[in-house]
Scaffold this motif. Structure first.
Motif, mmCIF file in Angstrom:
data_model
loop_
_atom_site.group_PDB
_atom_site.id
_atom_site.type_symbol
_atom_site.label_atom_id
_atom_site.label_comp_id
_atom_site.label_asym_id
_atom_site.label_seq_id
_atom_site.Cartn_x
_atom_site.Cartn_y
_atom_site.Cartn_z
ATOM 1 N N THR A 176 24.372 -29.186 47.695
ATOM 2 C CA THR A 176 23.581 -29.337 46.659
ATOM 3 C C THR A 176 22.863 -28.103 45.470
ATOM 4 O O THR A 176 23.222 -27.071 46.426
ATOM 5 C CB THR A 176 22.304 -30.000 47.518
ATOM 6 N N ALA A 177 22.083 -28.088 44.980
ATOM 7 C CA ALA A 177 21.385 -26.848 44.413
ATOM 8 C C ALA A 177 20.471 -26.084 45.350
ATOM 9 O O ALA A 177 20.189 -24.969 45.277
ATOM 10 C CB ALA A 177 20.720 -27.195 42.810
ATOM 11 N N GLN A 178 19.404 -27.039 45.945
ATOM 12 C CA GLN A 178 18.545 -26.785 47.287
ATOM 13 C C GLN A 178 19.549 -25.429 48.156
ATOM 14 O O GLN A 178 18.625 -24.876 48.692
ATOM 15 C CB GLN A 178 17.732 -27.646 47.787
ATOM 16 N N GLN A 179 21.116 -26.409 48.539
ATOM 17 C CA GLN A 179 21.524 -25.683 49.479
ATOM 18 C C GLN A 179 22.108 -24.714 49.025
ATOM 19 O O GLN A 179 21.797 -22.758 50.233
ATOM 20 C CB GLN A 179 22.847 -26.187 49.719
ATOM 21 N N VAL A 180 22.052 -23.839 47.634
ATOM 22 C CA VAL A 180 22.951 -22.772 46.827
ATOM 23 C C VAL A 180 21.113 -21.888 46.750
ATOM 24 O O VAL A 180 20.994 -20.801 47.168
ATOM 25 C CB VAL A 180 23.264 -22.575 45.870
ATOM 26 N N ILE A 181 20.233 -22.078 46.904
ATOM 27 C CA ILE A 181 18.955 -21.783 46.500
ATOM 28 C C ILE A 181 18.516 -21.044 48.217
ATOM 29 O O ILE A 181 18.299 -20.080 48.308
ATOM 30 C CB ILE A 181 17.607 -22.143 45.820
ATOM 31 N N ASP A 182 18.500 -21.785 49.073
ATOM 32 C CA ASP A 182 18.203 -21.601 50.673
ATOM 33 C C ASP A 182 19.360 -20.831 51.148
ATOM 34 O O ASP A 182 18.978 -19.820 51.643
ATOM 35 C CB ASP A 182 18.207 -22.944 51.791
ATOM 36 N N LEU A 183 20.914 -20.349 50.596
ATOM 37 C CA LEU A 183 21.929 -19.375 50.873
ATOM 38 C C LEU A 183 22.183 -17.760 49.971
ATOM 39 O O LEU A 183 21.753 -16.838 50.494
ATOM 40 C CB LEU A 183 22.759 -19.891 51.113
ATOM 41 N N GLY A 184 21.462 -17.944 48.939
ATOM 42 C CA GLY A 184 21.290 -17.436 48.311
ATOM 43 C C GLY A 184 22.664 -17.246 47.257
ATOM 44 O O GLY A 184 22.762 -17.195 45.892
ATOM 45 N N CYS A 185 23.263 -17.258 48.069
ATOM 46 C CA CYS A 185 25.280 -17.151 47.565
ATOM 47 C C CYS A 185 25.670 -16.768 48.852
ATOM 48 O O CYS A 185 26.033 -17.198 49.798
ATOM 49 C CB CYS A 185 24.569 -14.986 47.520
ATOM 50 N N VAL A 186 26.729 -18.165 48.211
ATOM 51 C CA VAL A 186 28.154 -18.840 49.058
ATOM 52 C C VAL A 186 29.228 -18.597 48.110
ATOM 53 O O VAL A 186 29.267 -18.822 46.859
ATOM 54 C CB VAL A 186 27.553 -20.361 49.354
ATOM 55 N N ILE A 187 31.026 -18.416 48.932
ATOM 56 C CA ILE A 187 32.260 -18.492 48.202
ATOM 57 C C ILE A 187 32.567 -19.288 48.749
ATOM 58 O O ILE A 187 32.641 -20.055 49.711
ATOM 59 C CB ILE A 187 33.093 -17.410 48.925
ATOM 60 N N LEU A 188 32.592 -20.914 48.222
ATOM 61 C CA LEU A 188 33.567 -22.066 48.024
ATOM 62 C C LEU A 188 35.132 -21.962 47.694
ATOM 63 O O LEU A 188 34.988 -21.123 46.809
ATOM 64 C CB LEU A 188 32.637 -22.786 47.010
#
Length: 654
Positions: free
Chosen positions: A544-556
């Protein structure tokens, strides 16, 4: 030598002094006889004849009583031209001529004349004046006589100097002001002069022009004549309010509309509630009981209906509501196979509720259906029978077969509180309601529509199965901005198989504009290459978008084993997928999720997080180390792009 004789010069000076004293004494005499101070006119020095006429006819008292007034005062040169004509006039006749130059109750300054362009007024003597401003020549006339001296203001009001004396039948004939073009169709009828004059006099023309189209219910001249005394006592604002009660803004109500609907209720621009009724017995139209006798006069204003009385709240034309609507069920009865249904509706009182909530959709069991449960129906009381009839009625909307076909399934709650699922079976090409086949469609009437069924719906009848929840593909499709990717998913069988195989996914789906930017490259891709392109937009599991906001940045890791960087940029409050911006976040169904982006992802490009350059593991989307080889050419990138998104979307659709 005579001109320079001292005695002659002395005599000349004495004469000038005497004339000056005479004018001053005349002004003092006028001022002494009345409260009006005519000294501003005296000081002009060119209205001696006019002032003498005021004095000789004792008109100053009448001017006083009607102050403020507007005087259109002939200059001395104007009086000199017709002095011989006046030699035989009595004092009373001269007084009448003077009063033809005086407008009572208002000081009309030149600015108002210029603003209105043309004004029609009546003088104390009963003469009609048309005061016109000709913009091309920048000139003002009154009954075609030039006005050349303006705004001589005093206690009397104001005076404008004119170049002629208005004598009825001789000089200064009245020529009415031209009507604004918007009124041309109404003027042509010849019976609405008072209405048009009132609109012009109250500066209401702009209201009509700016609010068109509208419906005007316009009183005829005879209608205004019956209330003329009352209107004369009203202010401009009060007359404007009455006029507004004859306007219905925003729609053009033709007589055919009134006849077809029987009665309409509206609120006028002045806030008056009106009931507009067609009486089929007399074939007559009325508005709040006032007869409509002139029909469908169309123009730039909209539509005009002539009426026989002025609508004045509290006096005449008070609100008369429409009679309660009574639905006519004869179209259903005339089918010949729904007599039990019509009887249940009309005998139980359900017809009243249906009429009050029309249009409705009736899901109507036929006579065979009622006969099969006659032992139950015959034992119902009136209220129970009414509940049964309303259990088959969806109020407030007309559901067409095409609506069901387009939606596939519609869930509704009937007026009787029963949940129904109306489905279209594309294999059998038929519609059913809670599993009951609908075999007779679109029996239309003023109630709405009826669709005939082959069984009766009871409160605890089995068969209700909720419509399936919409997939994220359905939801994305509704936005109208992702038709390209949706069509790829729905038309590509290989892609659908891949999506079904990988399970719940996150799709980063380019919008139509993004696909249009690479349309030439996509046109050269075959089905397998297209799957690969879309695969670069699909990540296994839900993110979800909220997970990105919480993590800041992630490589998938995508389903084709490339990677995407998903990063939240706090300063801009935006989520980026590589260099594409998320423009539609969190379109989700029970299994997967879709995020709309504004660019097709190049799976040959590598983006790293600012802090953690290596791939990281996320709570819902495990990160797999990047592959040892990454496609980098532009053509391979484009072919890798579209697959990921399509994979995910088809999974949802399936």
């Amino acid at each position: 030598r005579t001109l320079f004789n001292p005695s002659f010069l002395l005599l000349f000076i004495i004469i000038i002094i005497i004339m000056k004293v005479t004018i001053t004494l005349l002004a003092l005499a006028l001022s002494a006889a009345s409260a009006a101070d005519f000294s501003p006119i005296v000081e002009r020095g060119i209205y001696e004849s006019l002032l003498q006429l005021v004095n000789d006819t004792n008109a100053e008292a009448l001017i006083d009583d009607n102050a403020p007034v507007t005087i259109f005062g002939p200059k001395d040169t104007a009086f000199n031209v017709i002095s011989s004509l006046f030699s035989g006039y009595t004092t009373e006749q001269l007084g009448d001529i003077l009063l033809d130059h005086v407008v009572a109750g208002e000081a009309i300054d030149s600015a108002k004349i210029v603003e209105q362009g043309c004004m029609e007024v009546e003088t104390l003597g009963g003469l009609m004046l048309a005061i016109k401003f000709e913009s091309a020549a920048s000139a003002v006339t009154v009954n075609s006589i030039p006005v050349t001296d303006f705004n001589i203001n005093g206690g009397y009001g104001t005076m404008h100097g004119i170049e002629g004396v208005m004598v009825e039948g001789i000089l200064g004939a009245f020529e009415p002001c031209p009507k604004p073009p918007i009124f041309d169709p109404i003027v042509a009828k010849g019976t609405y002069s008072t209405l048009i004059d009132l609109v012009i006099d109250t500066n209401s023309v702009a209201t009509l022009e700016s609010n068109a189209p509208m419906t005007i219910f316009g009183p005829k001249d005879a209608a205004f004549a019956t209330v003329s005394e009352g209107l004369a006592e009203l202010s401009t604002e009060e007359i404007q309010a009455i006029l507004l009660n004859h306007l219905i803004l925003g729609e053009e109500i033709e007589t055919s509309t009134i006849i077809s609907q029987g009665c309409l209720e509206r609120v006028t621009a002045g806030g008056l509630q009106v009931g507009i009724l067609f009486d089929p017995d007399t074939s007559s139209l009325t508005i709040n009981g006032v007869t409509v006798s002139d029909f469908n006069v169309n123009g730039d204003y909209g539509i005009f209906q002539g009426i026989d009385q002025v609508l004045v709240e509290g006096l005449q034309g008070d609100y008369i509501p429409c009679p309660p609507f009574e639905a006519d069920f004869s179209p259903i009865r005339n089918r010949g196979i729904y007599l039990a249904l019509v009887n249940a509706i009309t005998s139980s009182g359900a017809d009243v509720e249906i009429s009050a909530n029309a249009p409705v959709t009736i899901l109507g069991p036929n006579d065979i259906a009622f006969a099969s449960v006659a032992n139950i129906v015959n034992g119902l009381g009136q209220q129970e029978l009414k509940d049964l009839a309303l259990r088959h009625t969806i109020i407030g909307e007309v559901i067409a077969p095409a609506d069901v076909v387009d939606a596939g399934c519609l869930e509704k709650v009937t007026a009787g509180g029963l949940n129904v699922a109306i489905r279209y079976n594309s294999t059998l090409d038929q519609i059913d309601v809670n599993g009951i086949v609908v075999g007779d469609l679109n029996v239309q009437g003023d109630y709405g529509v009826m669709h005939g069924m082959q069984a009766v719906l009871f409160e605890n009848s089995p068969g209700y199965v909720p419509c399936p929840a919409p997939t994220f593909v359905d939801l994305v499709k509704e936005t109208g901005n992702y038709t390209t990717i949706v069509s790829y998913i729905m038309e590509n069988s290989l892609l659908q198989q891949e999506l079904a195989r990988v399970g719940p996914v996150t799709i980063f789906g380019p919008d139509d504009n993004a696909f249009a930017a690479v349309a030439s490259d996509l046109a050269q891709a075959d089905e397998t290459q297209l799957v690969t392109i879309l695969g670069g937009h699909v990540v296994q599991q839900v993110f979800t978008a909220q997970q990105v906001i919480d993590l800041g940045c992630v490589i998938l890791r995508t389903v084709i084993q490339t990677t995407v960087r998903v990063m939240y940029i706090e300063d801009e409050d935006v989520i980026m997928v590589n260099d594409a911006k998320v423009i539609l976040p969190n379109v989700q169904d029970e299994t997967s999720i879709f995020h709309g982006i504004d660019k097709v992802i190049d799976s040959g490009e590598r983006f790293d997080c600012p802090i953690t350059p290596e791939p990281t593991r996320t709570p819902t989307a495990p990160v797999i180390p990047p592959p040892t080889t990454v496609q980098s050419s532009a053509s391979r990138f484009r072919l890798s792009i579209v697959f990921a998104a399509s994979v995910a979307i088809t999974a949802f659709a399936l």
